[in-house]
Design an enzyme around this catalytic site. Structure first.
Site, short mmCIF file in Angstrom:
data_model
loop_
_atom_site.label_atom_id
_atom_site.label_comp_id
_atom_site.label_asym_id
_atom_site.label_seq_id
_atom_site.Cartn_x
_atom_site.Cartn_y
_atom_site.Cartn_z
N SER A 31 0.82 -1.21 0.00
CA SER A 31 0.00 0.00 0.00
C SER A 31 0.86 1.26 0.00
O SER A 31 1.73 1.43 0.84
CB SER A 31 -0.87 0.06 1.26
OG SER A 31 -1.76 -1.00 1.28
N HIS A 62 -4.04 0.05 -4.57
CA HIS A 62 -3.42 -1.12 -5.18
C HIS A 62 -3.86 -1.17 -6.63
O HIS A 62 -5.03 -1.39 -6.91
CB HIS A 62 -3.88 -2.41 -4.48
CG HIS A 62 -3.27 -2.61 -3.13
ND1 HIS A 62 -2.15 -3.38 -2.93
CD2 HIS A 62 -3.61 -2.13 -1.92
CE1 HIS A 62 -1.84 -3.39 -1.65
NE2 HIS A 62 -2.71 -2.63 -1.01
N HIS A 84 -5.61 -9.65 -0.99
CA HIS A 84 -5.76 -9.85 0.45
C HIS A 84 -6.89 -10.84 0.73
O HIS A 84 -7.88 -10.90 0.01
CB HIS A 84 -6.10 -8.52 1.14
CG HIS A 84 -5.11 -7.42 0.87
ND1 HIS A 84 -5.17 -6.64 -0.26
CD2 HIS A 84 -4.04 -6.98 1.59
CE1 HIS A 84 -4.18 -5.77 -0.23
NE2 HIS A 84 -3.48 -5.95 0.87
N TYR A 86 -9.02 -10.50 3.06
CA TYR A 86 -10.27 -9.78 3.39
C TYR A 86 -11.08 -9.41 2.16
O TYR A 86 -12.26 -9.09 2.26
CB TYR A 86 -10.00 -8.54 4.27
CG TYR A 86 -9.17 -7.46 3.61
CD1 TYR A 86 -9.68 -6.62 2.63
CD2 TYR A 86 -7.85 -7.26 3.99
CE1 TYR A 86 -8.92 -5.64 2.03
CE2 TYR A 86 -7.06 -6.28 3.41
CZ TYR A 86 -7.60 -5.48 2.43
OH TYR A 86 -6.84 -4.52 1.83
N GLU A 87 -10.45 -9.46 0.97
CA GLU A 87 -11.20 -9.18 -0.25
C GLU A 87 -12.10 -10.35 -0.64
O GLU A 87 -12.91 -10.23 -1.55
CB GLU A 87 -10.22 -8.89 -1.40
CG GLU A 87 -9.42 -7.62 -1.21
CD GLU A 87 -8.35 -7.45 -2.29
OE1 GLU A 87 -8.72 -7.01 -3.40
OE2 GLU A 87 -7.18 -7.78 -2.04
N ALA A 114 2.63 -1.99 4.08
CA ALA A 114 2.40 -0.94 5.08
C ALA A 114 1.89 -1.67 6.32
O ALA A 114 1.07 -2.57 6.22
CB ALA A 114 1.36 0.04 4.56
N MET A 215 -2.13 -6.92 7.11
CA MET A 215 -3.16 -7.84 6.59
C MET A 215 -2.66 -8.61 5.38
O MET A 215 -3.45 -9.01 4.51
CB MET A 215 -4.43 -7.05 6.24
CG MET A 215 -4.97 -6.23 7.41
SD MET A 215 -6.33 -5.16 6.92
CE MET A 215 -6.51 -4.15 8.41
N SER A 216 -1.35 -8.80 5.28
CA SER A 216 -0.80 -9.50 4.10
C SER A 216 0.50 -10.20 4.49
O SER A 216 0.75 -10.44 5.66
CB SER A 216 -0.52 -8.47 2.99
OG SER A 216 0.52 -7.60 3.37
N ASN A 239 1.51 3.76 10.53
CA ASN A 239 0.79 4.33 11.67
C ASN A 239 1.30 3.64 12.93
O ASN A 239 1.79 2.52 12.85
CB ASN A 239 -0.73 4.11 11.51
CG ASN A 239 -1.08 2.65 11.30
OD1 ASN A 239 -0.79 2.06 10.26
ND2 ASN A 239 -1.70 2.06 12.30
N HIS A 250 -7.25 4.10 6.71
CA HIS A 250 -6.57 3.73 5.46
C HIS A 250 -5.90 4.92 4.78
O HIS A 250 -4.81 4.78 4.20
CB HIS A 250 -7.57 3.05 4.51
CG HIS A 250 -6.94 2.43 3.30
ND1 HIS A 250 -5.94 1.49 3.38
CD2 HIS A 250 -7.15 2.62 1.96
CE1 HIS A 250 -5.56 1.13 2.16
NE2 HIS A 250 -6.29 1.80 1.28
#
Ligand code: HPA
Length: 280
Positions: A31, A62, A84, A86-87, A114, A215-216, A239, A250
């Site tokens: 990201s 992305h 990902h 979550y997609e 990220a 998340m990856s 962050n 995000h």
């Protein structure tokens, strides 16, 4: 139903029909970090939608294209945008491009992301060498290697204790000061997402010895290790994700990439410049 091996082969053929470049290294740009792909020379850009069995990226930030070419003279295949869990994709689907990179000849995978920093003394924009990971979806059964194993792709029970290549990490440590980077290092934990963590979850991750959360990456690295690739992982701390920090969002994740992309690019170009270009 086709099998994974044949799907990889179909994807490989579609790519080699457009580019004869033999990549030595696969690079996944996370990201906010995709712009490095613009520095690729003699680039062949292939939208994911043109590659059989590739999922398509649905996340803002992305872009969704595979780029083959030379970075600092080194032959690379670059994912500009990743997939990902979550997609809605399975872990096997999110990691399919790693299989294809390996089939194209890439013996090394450089994976970037990220991530939220779990250390209060770290700052947004810091870069962290990933020394190890915790794959929470994997531990819970959402594992990219679940199902029948094809020995042509790797062993049934691959070791993960050396998933991150020590020599590549050493090289990154050596290069970082020359581009003005104080390199952090630590353990990356993959969660399923898409929600950011509760305070209790962040405390738990800290106690478990995790330094960054995202998340990856861990599933991709698991597949790369299964396939016998050398792996280097870098997290961009987008962050601070400590229990008393303000909530993550995000937009902030993408903005941090903007701020750090220059230094990050220099670091990667320098690393690639003196890497062995032969394919394995
Ligand atoms: N949590 C999970 N994933 C992330 C974060 C975070 O704080 N920042 C970037 N990806």
């Amino acid at each position: 139903m086709t099998h994974l091996f044949e799907e990889i082969e179909a994807a490989r053929q579609a790519i080699t029909a457009r580019s004869t470049l033999q990549p030595a290294t696969g690079l996944i740009l996370g990201s906010g970090l995709g712009e490095l792909a613009d520095a690729i020379e003699n680039a062949t850009v292939i939208p994911y939608s043109a590659i059989p069995y590739f999922p398509t990226s649905t996340v803002h930030g992305h872009r969704g294209e595979l780029v083959l070419g030379l970075l600092a003279g080194h032959p690379v295949v670059v994912m500009r945008g990743r997939f990902h869990f979550y997609e809605g994709y399975t872990p096997a689907q999110t990691t399919f491009p790693v299989r294809v990179m390996r089939a194209l000849g890439a013996g090394t995978l450089i994976v970037t992301n990220a991530a939220g920093g779990l250390r209060a003394d770290w700052q947004v924009g810091d870069l962290m060498l990933i020394t190890d990971h915790i794959n929470i979806p994997g531990m819970a059964g959402y594992h990219p290697l679940r199902g029948a194993n094809d020995e042509r792709l790797g062993p049934r029970f691959p070791a993960m204790t050396n998933a991150y290549d020590v020599a590549l990490g050493e090289r990154l440590r050596a290069i970082a000061p020359s581009v003005g980077i104080t390199l952090r290092e630590g353990v990356y934990t993959q969660l399923a997402g898409p929600s950011f963590e509760t305070r209790a979850e962040l405390r738990l991750l800290q106690r478990w010895g995790s330094d960054a959360v995202g998340m990856s990456t861990a599933s991709e690295v698991t597949v790369a290790a299964h396939a016998g690739m050398r792996v280097l992982g870098i997290s961009m701390i987008s962050n601070i994700a400590t229990p008393d920090a303000p909530p993550a969002n995000h937009a902030e994740v993408l903005a941090a990439g903007e701020a750090v992309k220059e230094r990050f690019g220099q670091l990667l170009l320098k690393l690639l410049a003196d890497m062995d270009s032969s394919t394995h």
